[in-house]
Write a protein that holds these residues in place. Structure first.
Motif, PDB file in Angstrom:
ATOM      1  N   UNK A   1       0.835  -1.198   0.000  1.00 27.34           N
ATOM      2  CA  UNK A   1       0.000   0.000   0.000  1.00 27.34           C
ATOM      3  C   UNK A   1       0.870   1.248   0.000  1.00 27.34           C
ATOM      4  N   UNK A   2       1.932   1.263   0.812  1.00 32.43           N
ATOM      5  CA  UNK A   2       2.810   2.431   0.901  1.00 32.43           C
ATOM      6  C   UNK A   2       4.187   1.995   1.384  1.00 32.43           C
ATOM      7  N   UNK A   3       5.194   2.782   1.003  1.00 36.36           N
ATOM      8  CA  UNK A   3       6.563   2.572   1.472  1.00 36.36           C
ATOM      9  C   UNK A   3       7.174   3.944   1.706  1.00 36.36           C
ATOM     10  N   UNK A   4       7.938   4.090   2.795  1.00 44.49           N
ATOM     11  CA  UNK A   4       8.540   5.382   3.108  1.00 44.49           C
ATOM     12  C   UNK A   4       9.792   5.184   3.943  1.00 44.49           C
ATOM     13  N   UNK A   5      10.649   6.182   3.890  1.00 45.30           N
ATOM     14  CA  UNK A   5      11.879   6.160   4.668  1.00 45.30           C
ATOM     15  C   UNK A   5      12.747   7.334   4.281  1.00 45.30           C
ATOM     16  N   UNK A   6      13.887   7.413   4.899  1.00 45.49           N
ATOM     17  CA  UNK A   6      14.817   8.506   4.616  1.00 45.49           C
ATOM     18  C   UNK A   6      16.226   7.951   4.568  1.00 45.49           C
ATOM     19  N   UNK A   7      17.026   8.501   3.680  1.00 49.81           N
ATOM     20  CA  UNK A   7      18.390   8.036   3.558  1.00 49.81           C
ATOM     21  C   UNK A   7      19.301   8.678   4.586  1.00 49.81           C
ATOM     22  N   UNK A   8      18.905   9.801   5.145  1.00 52.30           N
ATOM     23  CA  UNK A   8      19.648  10.431   6.240  1.00 52.30           C
ATOM     24  C   UNK A   8      21.003  10.952   5.863  1.00 52.30           C
ATOM     25  N   UNK A   9      22.000  10.636   6.670  1.00 55.19           N
ATOM     26  CA  UNK A   9      23.328  11.226   6.555  1.00 55.19           C
ATOM     27  C   UNK A   9      24.030  10.873   5.247  1.00 55.19           C
ATOM     28  N   UNK A  10      23.728   9.742   4.665  1.00 58.42           N
ATOM     29  CA  UNK A  10      24.428   9.351   3.447  1.00 58.42           C
ATOM     30  C   UNK A  10      24.319  10.385   2.345  1.00 58.42           C
ATOM     31  N   UNK A  11      23.223  11.090   2.313  1.00 60.28           N
ATOM     32  CA  UNK A  11      23.018  12.065   1.244  1.00 60.28           C
ATOM     33  C   UNK A  11      24.037  13.202   1.304  1.00 60.28           C
TER      34      UNK A  11
END
Length: 89
Positions: A69-79
């Motif tokens: 239905x949905x997927x979410x997250x953050x890449x954080x410091x790597x960016x």
């Protein structure tokens, strides 16, 4: 479809740049999950929703329909460590 702007605008006006990741984890994520679940259930009343997380990302599945239905997250410091030409400023 649910209008997410009102509830999100009330949350997103508050955080500072430093507190934004925590705000998304603590406030925005749960709010969006609740809204997505309510919206999805209105179209699929027999759904069986399951939320799970792995490696910093979260997923909302409809087990009954075998559907994401949905997927979410953050890449954080790597960016911040990426090649400057690959970053959006």
């Amino acid at each position: 479809m649910i209008d997410h702007r009102g509830p999100l605008n009330s949350i997103l006006r508050r955080p500072s740049r430093e507190s934004t990741p925590e705000c998304f984890r603590k406030d925005v994520g749960p709010l969006l999950v609740a809204m997505w679940a309510q919206d999805y259930a209105s179209y699929a009343p027999d759904c069986e929703l399951l939320e799970t997380s792995d490696a910093g990302f979260s997923y909302l599945f409809d087990v009954a329909a075998e559907r994401l239905v949905a997927a979410w997250g953050a890449v954080g410091a790597e960016i911040t460590n990426r090649e400057p030409s690959l970053r959006r400023e």
